[in-house]
Design an enzyme around this catalytic site. Sequence first.
Site: not given
Length: 273
Positions: A81, A112
């Site tokens: 953004e 992960e």
Amino acid sequence: MKNKPTTEQSSNYNNLEKMDTFELLSNINAEDKTVPLAIEKVIPSIEKLVNIIYDKMKDGGRLFYIGAGTSGRLGVLDASECPPTYGVSDDWVIGLIAGGDIALRKAVENAEDDTTLAWKDLQKYNITNKDVLVGIAASGTTPYVIGGLQKAKEHNIITGCITCNKNSPLSLVAEFPIEIVVGPEFVTGSTRMKAGTAQKLVLNMISTSVMIKLGRVKDNKMVHMQLSNTKLVNRGVLMLMDELLIDEDLASMLLEKHKSVKNVLDLYKSEFL
């Protein structure tokens, strides 16, 4: 589990399945209200990280986020953004998630848990000690994130973290840890809830503060925003009308000619007065 982490402690509520809809919503909302108060307690820690990020970025450095699952998605969201909001290049704030972009939509098994994968991902972007690396992990125990920060420190790269447990392994690795202890989740262990909200708010605080300090905002307006759709063009026109006290037709013409609100504000007086 002895010394169970806060993020894994049992919910303050029992028998959730017996609650009606209003009770569920009201109780979730009551828990969510505690998040900003938890963040308020750690503003000094956020301030330290923001200031070091600003120092690095004003000298040409970049900001990297790494995380897995919800934490990784939030980092990618915040990074993605920045270009449309502040008109910066898309390689200035970079978000990486364990398992790659496919993990934004679907869980990538075991990604992960790999302590070496984050550094491999970061090397693709030629990360250096001019940059800052922020690890995001609600539990503060994610191997992908911890491994990335450990390798970054070996290369004299500034590291920070956002976590929701005190004295987690991640916090102990990071030079600038932010520990937002929001307490047990409404659904026990579901850290996409309060922990995720806390991480999102802190990421907003970090990137917004850094971009303002870097001059990407004038007064309270996104003057560098990319004019990528009709809504943003209209917002830009309104900004110019308010700032320069001109009519809509002139504002539209100036924006079309100069391609950004900032350019118009910089050039208007010399060209039209």
